[in-house]
Structure formats: C-alpha cells, structure tokens
Design a protein around this motif. Structure first.
Motif, short mmCIF file in Angstrom:
data_model
loop_
_atom_site.label_atom_id
_atom_site.label_comp_id
_atom_site.label_asym_id
_atom_site.label_seq_id
_atom_site.Cartn_x
_atom_site.Cartn_y
_atom_site.Cartn_z
N VAL A 86 88.81 -39.49 -59.72
CA VAL A 86 87.54 -40.14 -59.04
C VAL A 86 86.36 -39.32 -59.12
CG1 VAL A 86 86.73 -41.54 -57.18
CG2 VAL A 86 89.13 -41.85 -57.96
N ARG A 87 86.71 -38.20 -58.48
CA ARG A 87 85.49 -37.13 -58.10
C ARG A 87 84.80 -36.65 -59.61
NH1 ARG A 87 88.91 -35.78 -53.95
NH2 ARG A 87 89.72 -34.30 -54.89
N GLU A 88 85.86 -36.43 -60.40
CA GLU A 88 85.35 -35.92 -61.82
C GLU A 88 84.60 -37.10 -62.56
OE1 GLU A 88 88.90 -34.97 -63.69
OE2 GLU A 88 89.44 -33.19 -62.36
N VAL A 89 85.30 -38.11 -62.51
CA VAL A 89 84.27 -39.33 -63.29
C VAL A 89 82.88 -39.36 -62.71
CG1 VAL A 89 84.32 -41.74 -63.68
CG2 VAL A 89 86.35 -40.38 -64.24
N LEU A 90 82.80 -39.38 -61.15
CA LEU A 90 81.83 -39.60 -60.76
C LEU A 90 80.79 -38.26 -60.76
CD1 LEU A 90 79.86 -41.11 -58.48
CD2 LEU A 90 80.87 -39.66 -56.82
N ALA A 91 81.05 -37.25 -60.79
CA ALA A 91 80.22 -36.03 -61.22
C ALA A 91 79.81 -36.08 -62.72
CB ALA A 91 81.18 -34.74 -61.28
N ARG A 92 80.75 -36.61 -63.45
CA ARG A 92 80.08 -36.58 -65.04
C ARG A 92 79.03 -37.72 -64.95
NH1 ARG A 92 83.46 -36.56 -70.48
NH2 ARG A 92 81.64 -36.73 -71.70
N ALA A 93 79.10 -38.87 -64.03
CA ALA A 93 78.36 -39.98 -64.28
C ALA A 93 76.95 -39.47 -63.59
CB ALA A 93 78.69 -41.19 -63.55
N GLN A 94 77.15 -38.88 -62.55
CA GLN A 94 75.79 -38.03 -62.03
C GLN A 94 75.22 -37.36 -62.96
OE1 GLN A 94 77.50 -36.84 -58.17
NE2 GLN A 94 75.53 -37.17 -57.38
N GLU A 95 75.63 -36.37 -63.65
CA GLU A 95 75.31 -35.63 -64.74
C GLU A 95 74.39 -36.53 -65.72
OE1 GLU A 95 78.33 -32.94 -66.22
OE2 GLU A 95 78.52 -31.96 -64.11
N ALA A 96 74.96 -37.50 -66.05
CA ALA A 96 74.47 -38.43 -67.26
C ALA A 96 73.39 -39.38 -66.66
CB ALA A 96 75.63 -39.36 -67.71
N GLY A 97 73.03 -39.39 -65.33
CA GLY A 97 72.03 -39.88 -64.77
C GLY A 97 72.18 -41.09 -63.98
N ALA A 98 73.53 -41.19 -63.44
CA ALA A 98 74.07 -42.26 -62.51
C ALA A 98 73.11 -42.01 -61.11
CB ALA A 98 75.52 -42.39 -62.23
N THR A 99 73.42 -43.03 -60.34
CA THR A 99 72.99 -43.18 -58.94
C THR A 99 74.07 -43.29 -58.19
OG1 THR A 99 70.88 -43.78 -59.46
CG2 THR A 99 71.32 -44.26 -57.24
N VAL A 100 74.42 -42.43 -57.36
CA VAL A 100 75.66 -42.81 -56.36
C VAL A 100 75.47 -43.63 -55.24
CG1 VAL A 100 77.13 -41.78 -54.73
CG2 VAL A 100 76.55 -40.21 -56.88
N ILE A 101 76.19 -44.86 -55.37
CA ILE A 101 75.93 -45.85 -54.40
C ILE A 101 77.02 -45.53 -53.14
CG2 ILE A 101 76.38 -48.50 -53.81
CD1 ILE A 101 75.76 -48.66 -56.88
N LYS A 102 78.20 -45.24 -53.31
CA LYS A 102 79.16 -44.78 -52.46
C LYS A 102 79.85 -43.60 -53.09
CE LYS A 102 82.78 -46.91 -49.92
NZ LYS A 102 83.51 -48.04 -49.73
N PRO A 103 79.78 -42.45 -52.03
CA PRO A 103 80.37 -41.11 -52.67
C PRO A 103 81.90 -41.38 -52.65
CG PRO A 103 78.95 -40.96 -50.78
CD PRO A 103 78.86 -42.45 -50.95
N ALA A 104 82.38 -40.68 -53.42
CA ALA A 104 84.05 -40.89 -53.42
C ALA A 104 84.72 -40.48 -52.05
CB ALA A 104 84.50 -39.60 -54.39
N GLN A 105 85.74 -41.49 -51.73
CA GLN A 105 86.26 -41.50 -50.34
C GLN A 105 87.41 -42.19 -50.29
OE1 GLN A 105 83.55 -44.44 -47.64
NE2 GLN A 105 82.37 -43.16 -49.21
N TYR A 106 87.97 -42.13 -49.23
CA TYR A 106 89.34 -42.94 -48.98
C TYR A 106 88.84 -44.50 -48.76
CZ TYR A 106 92.27 -38.87 -49.17
OH TYR A 106 92.85 -37.71 -49.90
N ALA A 107 89.71 -45.09 -49.32
CA ALA A 107 89.22 -46.81 -49.24
C ALA A 107 90.28 -47.45 -48.31
CB ALA A 107 89.48 -47.41 -50.57
N PRO A 108 89.78 -48.66 -47.83
CA PRO A 108 90.58 -49.74 -46.77
C PRO A 108 92.04 -50.11 -47.44
CG PRO A 108 88.22 -50.05 -46.75
CD PRO A 108 88.42 -49.10 -47.75
#
Length: 150
Positions: A86-108
């Motif tokens: 999850v963190r790796e995909v988010l990092a790659r998306a950010q590098e490609a120009g994504a905007t983080v809406i909700k950082p990686a975290q444990y979910a309900p």
C-alpha cells in the motif's frame, strides 16, 4: 445474462495528463492507446479501464459536453498483498503527481489502506485486505476481519 464487469470508463479532464500519470508515472501498459481519443489499460483478468476525455465521453453518450464531471462520485480500488505494498503504491503515485487524500493507515475494516487522486481528480483507494481472496476461476471471496486495536 451473466453479471460481470469488463470495462470501466473513467472521464478525465486531460487525456495527455492521464497518460503521463498512468503510463509514464505508474508504468501501466496500454492494451490500446489512441492518442487524442482514448487509452485502454489492462488492470487484471478480463478487466480494462478506459481513460476518456470528459467532454468526449459526454458527447459519446449523447449528453451535453459539460454533463460529465471528471473524477467525482466514485473511487476505484486496487487490492494489494501487504501494508508495505500500500505504501509503495502510494509513494509511486505521489511521484507521478497524485494528491494524497488519506495517508496510508489501518482501516476500520481490518486492513490497511490509503486514498489518492490522480492529476485529473480520479480517486483511488489502495488497500490490503486480509479477508480478500481470488480463486483461480476469478471469483472473489471476501470476509470480515477483525480491525487492529488502535
């Protein structure tokens, strides 16, 4: 009729920007790329996502060109194998120009996830869900899991 989903068409405000994000930035390979018209990306077994200009999609549906709002009202999701992924995909998306809406975290729901928006506003959830299994025939089995203690 057998219920199934084979293609998700996503309205994007700028097809070239979408190509730079998904193909150049995330490294996804097009199944078909028709410059200036549409990009089809193979996501998984029997499923494509089509990136289509919002105004062109509206016209294709016979609607007013401003009737299709890009990136709103839904989230696409990718299920991965671990919280680290999850963190790796988010990092790659950010590098490609994504905007983080909700950082990686444990979910309900008992897993781990994040949300980001691509440069055109399309929202993605990336999740690790230990209750998610896909059998060889492609059938998804999903079951509840206990949420971690906060």
């Amino acid at each position: 009729m057998q219920p199934r989903l084979d293609l998700v068409t996503v309205a994007v405000p700028d097809l070239d920007a979408a190509r730079r994000f998904y193909v150049d930035g995330l490294g996804w390979e097009p199944a078909l790329d028709v410059p200036g018209e549409v990009i089809f990306l193979q996501l998984n077994h029997g499923l494509l996502v089509a990136l289509f200009g919002a105004a062109d999609l509206a016209a294709d549906m016979g609607e007013d060109r401003d009737s299709v709002a890009p990136g709103a009202g839904y989230a696409l999701a990718q299920i991965v194998g671990s919280p680290e992924e999850v963190r790796e995909v988010l990092a790659r998306a950010q590098e490609a120009g994504a905007t983080v809406i909700k950082p990686a975290q444990y979910a309900p729901f008992g897993g781990y996830h994040c949300y980001f928006a691509d440069p055109g506003g399309v929202r993605w959830e990336v999740a690790y869900n230990p209750g998610w299994q896909v059998s060889p025939d492609g059938r998804v089995r999903i079951q509840p899991v206990d949420a971690p203690e906060a």
